[in-house]
Write a protein that holds these residues in place. Structure first.
Motif, PDB file in Angstrom:
ATOM      1  N   GLY A 207       0.782  -1.230   0.000  1.00 51.78           N
ATOM      2  CA  GLY A 207       0.000   0.000   0.000  1.00 51.78           C
ATOM      3  C   GLY A 207       0.812   1.278   0.000  1.00 51.78           C
ATOM      4  O   GLY A 207       0.268   2.366  -0.209  1.00 51.78           O
ATOM      5  N   GLY A 208       2.114   1.183   0.263  1.00 49.18           N
ATOM      6  CA  GLY A 208       2.964   2.364   0.217  1.00 49.18           C
ATOM      7  C   GLY A 208       2.948   3.196   1.476  1.00 49.18           C
ATOM      8  O   GLY A 208       3.531   4.284   1.500  1.00 49.18           O
ATOM      9  N   ALA A 209       2.303   2.707   2.544  1.00 45.66           N
ATOM     10  CA  ALA A 209       2.260   3.477   3.787  1.00 45.66           C
ATOM     11  C   ALA A 209       2.336   2.565   5.000  1.00 45.66           C
ATOM     12  O   ALA A 209       1.865   2.926   6.087  1.00 45.66           O
ATOM     13  CB  ALA A 209       0.991   4.321   3.840  1.00 45.66           C
ATOM     14  N   SER A 210       2.914   1.388   4.832  1.00 42.20           N
ATOM     15  CA  SER A 210       2.939   0.437   5.939  1.00 42.20           C
ATOM     16  C   SER A 210       3.733   0.957   7.133  1.00 42.20           C
ATOM     17  O   SER A 210       3.488   0.557   8.274  1.00 42.20           O
ATOM     18  CB  SER A 210       3.507  -0.913   5.474  1.00 42.20           C
ATOM     19  OG  SER A 210       4.838  -0.776   5.026  1.00 42.20           O
ATOM     20  N   GLU A 211       4.671   1.876   6.889  1.00 35.38           N
ATOM     21  CA  GLU A 211       5.440   2.429   8.005  1.00 35.38           C
ATOM     22  C   GLU A 211       4.580   3.278   8.922  1.00 35.38           C
ATOM     23  O   GLU A 211       4.926   3.498  10.089  1.00 35.38           O
ATOM     24  CB  GLU A 211       6.630   3.245   7.481  1.00 35.38           C
ATOM     25  CG  GLU A 211       6.278   4.611   6.907  1.00 35.38           C
ATOM     26  CD  GLU A 211       5.585   4.547   5.547  1.00 35.38           C
ATOM     27  OE1 GLU A 211       5.015   5.578   5.121  1.00 35.38           O
ATOM     28  OE2 GLU A 211       5.621   3.483   4.908  1.00 35.38           O
ATOM     29  N   ARG A 212       3.444   3.740   8.407  1.00 34.63           N
ATOM     30  CA  ARG A 212       2.545   4.547   9.222  1.00 34.63           C
ATOM     31  C   ARG A 212       1.617   3.669  10.069  1.00 34.63           C
ATOM     32  O   ARG A 212       1.035   4.146  11.035  1.00 34.63           O
ATOM     33  CB  ARG A 212       1.727   5.465   8.304  1.00 34.63           C
ATOM     34  CG  ARG A 212       0.882   6.475   9.023  1.00 34.63           C
ATOM     35  CD  ARG A 212       0.228   7.450   8.064  1.00 34.63           C
ATOM     36  NE  ARG A 212      -0.840   8.186   8.705  1.00 34.63           N
ATOM     37  CZ  ARG A 212      -1.627   9.051   8.083  1.00 34.63           C
ATOM     38  NH1 ARG A 212      -1.461   9.292   6.790  1.00 34.63           N
ATOM     39  NH2 ARG A 212      -2.588   9.689   8.735  1.00 34.63           N
ATOM     40  N   VAL A 213       1.485   2.409   9.689  1.00 34.39           N
ATOM     41  CA  VAL A 213       0.586   1.496  10.392  1.00 34.39           C
ATOM     42  C   VAL A 213       1.268   0.996  11.658  1.00 34.39           C
ATOM     43  O   VAL A 213       2.323   0.375  11.612  1.00 34.39           O
ATOM     44  CB  VAL A 213       0.192   0.307   9.489  1.00 34.39           C
ATOM     45  CG1 VAL A 213      -0.728  -0.646  10.251  1.00 34.39           C
ATOM     46  CG2 VAL A 213      -0.487   0.806   8.217  1.00 34.39           C
TER      47      VAL A 213
END
Length: 236
Positions: A207-213
């Motif tokens: 998804g391109g934002a897994s670091e935010r999860v």
């Protein structure tokens, strides 16, 4: 498609962003997103459902009407099942965007609608408000009233980042004195119920934002794609 109806709704104070209504003591809105799960005319990736090759999601055409052939329910047509752009935004009236908070991304299960099931039956916004968490609930409409665990745009690489970016912008427009960066700083908690496991898995994987999860909650929702959840755990 007209916005979903909710029970016992009354307008909230005016804002430049989505128009909230008070539903059971919680502020609720249903804006249409450009980057929601549907419509989606791309492919089902090769690594979805243990397949060995990518294939078109809309694989049926009848007099120009497109649909998806599902082994569980026959043909589900795009115009009635995979065409709803609405996204549920919900928060307690006490939510304070200027303090530390969280964004809860909720993927509903099969045969569900946002208003009838997520709000009225499951009462997810009320549960968020009563938890005391300073947070916002964001829930895209998935397959509309059908028994189908489609990921839609969340099959597309980078789709989670695009979806969250739009959610950040919509929320910033609704809370005076905030900006997109205000909400972009919020950690994301993904909650998937039942068939919501599939968009959750691909959102984590590509998804391109897994670091935010910062967290994932699966509510009877580990029906497949275990490798993607395991890979995210290892990375996180």
């Amino acid at each position: 498609m007209t916005p979903p109806e909710t029970s016992a709704a009354r307008p909230s104070p005016t804002s430049a962003g989505p128009q909230f209504a008070n539903v059971g003591g919680v502020n609720v809105a249903y804006p249409e997103f450009q980057n929601s799960a549907f419509p989606y005319r791309g492919v089902i990736p090769a690594d979805s459902d243990d397949s060995n090759q990518a294939r078109p999601f809309l694989n049926v055409s009848e007099n120009g009407r497109l649909g998806h052939a599902s082994p569980r329910g026959g043909v589900y047509w795009e115009d009635t099942t995979y065409n709803d752009r609405h996204v549920l935004l919900a928060a307690s009236p006490d939510f304070d965007a200027h303090n530390a908070g969280d964004l809860v991304l909720f993927f509903h299960g099969n045969e569900a609608t946002l208003s009838r099931d997520v709000v009225d039956r499951q009462q997810a916004p009320r549960q968020l408000a009563q938890s005391g968490l300073n947070g916002v609930l964001v829930a895209p409409q998935l397959a509309f009233r059908r028994a189908h665990s489609s990921a839609g745009r969340f099959w597309k690489p980078g789709a989670l980042a695009e979806f969250l970016d739009e959610a950040d912008a919509r929320l910033a427009a609704s809370y005076p004195g905030t900006s997109r960066a205000t909400f972009r700083r919020m950690p994301v908690i993904i909650v998937a119920y039942s068939g919501g496991y599939l968009p959750a898995a691909f959102a984590l994987a590509q998804g391109g934002a897994s670091e935010r999860v910062r967290g994932v909650v699966l509510l009877d929702a580990l029906y497949g794609e275990q490798d993607k959840f395991a890979d995210w755990i290892a990375r996180a």
